[in-house]
Enzyme design. Structure first.
Site, PDB file in Angstrom:
ATOM      1  N   HIS A  17      -3.449  -5.149   1.266  1.00 20.46           N
ATOM      2  CA  HIS A  17      -2.955  -5.255  -0.107  1.00 20.46           C
ATOM      3  C   HIS A  17      -2.044  -6.461  -0.269  1.00 20.46           C
ATOM      4  O   HIS A  17      -1.507  -6.989   0.704  1.00 20.46           O
ATOM      5  CB  HIS A  17      -2.183  -3.990  -0.507  1.00 20.46           C
ATOM      6  CG  HIS A  17      -0.940  -3.790   0.315  1.00 20.46           C
ATOM      7  ND1 HIS A  17      -0.970  -3.259   1.575  1.00 20.46           N
ATOM      8  CD2 HIS A  17       0.352  -4.082   0.055  1.00 20.46           C
ATOM      9  CE1 HIS A  17       0.253  -3.211   2.062  1.00 20.46           C
ATOM     10  NE2 HIS A  17       1.084  -3.719   1.172  1.00 20.46           N
ATOM     11  N   ASP A  66       1.537  -7.123  -2.158  1.00 24.66           N
ATOM     12  CA  ASP A  66       2.576  -6.190  -2.593  1.00 24.66           C
ATOM     13  C   ASP A  66       2.657  -6.095  -4.113  1.00 24.66           C
ATOM     14  O   ASP A  66       2.736  -7.112  -4.817  1.00 24.66           O
ATOM     15  CB  ASP A  66       3.942  -6.616  -2.036  1.00 24.66           C
ATOM     16  CG  ASP A  66       4.142  -6.145  -0.600  1.00 24.66           C
ATOM     17  OD1 ASP A  66       3.383  -5.270  -0.146  1.00 24.66           O
ATOM     18  OD2 ASP A  66       5.063  -6.655   0.055  1.00 24.66           O
ATOM     19  N   HIS A  83      -1.850  -8.399   3.074  1.00 24.49           N
ATOM     20  CA  HIS A  83      -1.446  -8.009   4.420  1.00 24.49           C
ATOM     21  C   HIS A  83      -1.860  -6.578   4.702  1.00 24.49           C
ATOM     22  O   HIS A  83      -2.156  -5.807   3.787  1.00 24.49           O
ATOM     23  CB  HIS A  83       0.040  -8.231   4.648  1.00 24.49           C
ATOM     24  CG  HIS A  83       0.909  -7.540   3.635  1.00 24.49           C
ATOM     25  ND1 HIS A  83       1.152  -8.074   2.385  1.00 24.49           N
ATOM     26  CD2 HIS A  83       1.576  -6.362   3.673  1.00 24.49           C
ATOM     27  CE1 HIS A  83       1.942  -7.257   1.711  1.00 24.49           C
ATOM     28  NE2 HIS A  83       2.206  -6.199   2.455  1.00 24.49           N
ATOM     29  N   ARG A 137      12.339  -4.079   3.543  1.00 24.58           N
ATOM     30  CA  ARG A 137      11.714  -5.145   2.774  1.00 24.58           C
ATOM     31  C   ARG A 137      12.518  -5.458   1.527  1.00 24.58           C
ATOM     32  O   ARG A 137      13.092  -4.552   0.919  1.00 24.58           O
ATOM     33  CB  ARG A 137      10.296  -4.702   2.364  1.00 24.58           C
ATOM     34  CG  ARG A 137       9.439  -5.801   1.769  1.00 24.58           C
ATOM     35  CD  ARG A 137       8.197  -5.228   1.102  1.00 24.58           C
ATOM     36  NE  ARG A 137       8.538  -4.631  -0.186  1.00 24.58           N
ATOM     37  CZ  ARG A 137       7.673  -3.992  -0.973  1.00 24.58           C
ATOM     38  NH1 ARG A 137       6.416  -3.833  -0.587  1.00 24.58           N
ATOM     39  NH2 ARG A 137       8.054  -3.490  -2.130  1.00 24.58           N
TER      40      ARG A 137
HETATM   41 FE   LIG Z   1       3.008  -4.347   1.718  1.00 20.28          FE
END
Ligand SMILES: [Fe+2]
Length: 318
Positions: free
Chosen positions: A121, A123, A271, A288
């Site tokens: 995907h 993000d 990723h 993140r």
């Molecule tokens: Fe991700």
């Protein structure tokens, strides 16, 4: 030494020299010679920005940042968003999203990946303005397993035949934030989503706002259909494009260490989080942040449009 590393070193005073070591032909570079815990000298910041545009994902080691330092690092390259537009953030740290080993167990009745691309995907690609970049920091890392992969969607686009490139240039796709195919949502997933839905129509080919490069803007987890095609046409073309976008030659695979940090351009990459860690009890905890992105634009100049939900905006500085 690769020529790009020599270039960056030559452009900076000796004390501020950084070393950029490419890790594959298209995507991924390791960056050494920087201390990310403190404000970067402007020459280093610009060298990192240039390396990010060229290599699309940068890896740093031995950077043991805390939450505030990670946010401060990101703020030098853009405006941090709230941790996650649907799932929120770490208590007391509005920009930090916890990426823990067991988070999917809490969300889905079955987290098994049913197709090879189903975990890949970009993000928050279901938002009108998906984040421009993301910065992921490794804290608890298993001694083996748990690698993350990224793929270069510009290289993937360029790898299509000219005829298919011309066809996909004019297409648009619907990105939806929903559970992965084959994984039924638990209430902890579906309830926040009912309050904060995310559905957008994006061009299938996105023009990078800084480099002008064209990327095959497919986010396999979230891109559900191609607008204007019959369901079967859409399904089969997406299958072809997804399979193509994650070909090994377009990807780089990263082996984390405690203190590692990955910084990627989310506009032209997808990723794959690791699925092997679910087969063990080894701990894995990362954090993140994402930086506010612009609204994608296709080769024809048409921007994306919202179907449901709100843009992902900056979290005001504390
Ligand atoms: Fe991700």
């Amino acid at each position: 030494m690769p020529s790009s590393a020599r270039l960056h070193q030559a452009a900076l005073p000796a004390a501020e020299a950084i070393v950029v070591t490419p890790l594959s032909l298209y995507i991924g570079a390791q960056v050494d010679g920087v201390d990310l815990s403190r404000p970067l000298p402007s020459a280093q910041r610009e060298a990192i920005r240039a390396a990010l545009l060229r290599w699309k994902v940068l890896f740093f080691h031995d950077q043991h940042l805390d939450h505030a330092q990670q946010v401060a690092f990101g703020r030098q390259f853009g405006e941090p968003t709230v941790g996650h537009p649907v799932f929120g953030h770490v208590e007391g740290h509005p920009e930090i999203y916890s990426v823990g080993r067991d988070r999917f167990k809490a969300r889905f009745t079955d987290e098994r990946l049913v197709r090879p691309w189903s975990g890949w995907h970009t993000d928050v690609s279901a938002a009108l303005n998906p984040p421009a970049a993301a910065i992921l920091r490794g804290v608890d890392i298993p001694p083996y397993g748990g690698d993350t992969q990224w793929t270069d969607l510009v290289a993937a686009y360029n790898g299509l035949s000219p005829t298919l490139r011309a066809f996909v240039d004019g297409l648009r796709g619907e990105h939806r934030f929903t559970p992965p195919e084959g994984a039924e949502a638990r209430p902890g997933f579906s309830e926040p989503l009912a309050v904060r839905p995310l559905v957008s129509e994006h061009p299938l080919v996105r023009v990078h706002p800084e480099t002008g490069e064209k990327a095959l803007f497919v986010s396999p987890t979230f891109l559900k259909r191609i607008v204007g095609l019959s369901p079967r046409e859409s399904e089969q073309l997406l299958e072809l494009l997804f399979e193509h976008a994650i070909r090994p030659e377009y990807t780089v695979r990263f082996k984390w260490r405690p203190g590692s940090l990955a910084f990627w351009d989310n506009r032209v990459t997808a990723h794959q989080p690791p699925s092997d860690i679910h087969a063990t009890d080894l701990p894995r905890q990362l954090y993140r942040i994402t930086l506010v992105g612009d609204i994608p634009v296709g080769p024809d100049g048409r921007p994306s449009r919202t179907i449901a939900g709100e843009p992902v905006l900056a979290h005001p500085a504390a």
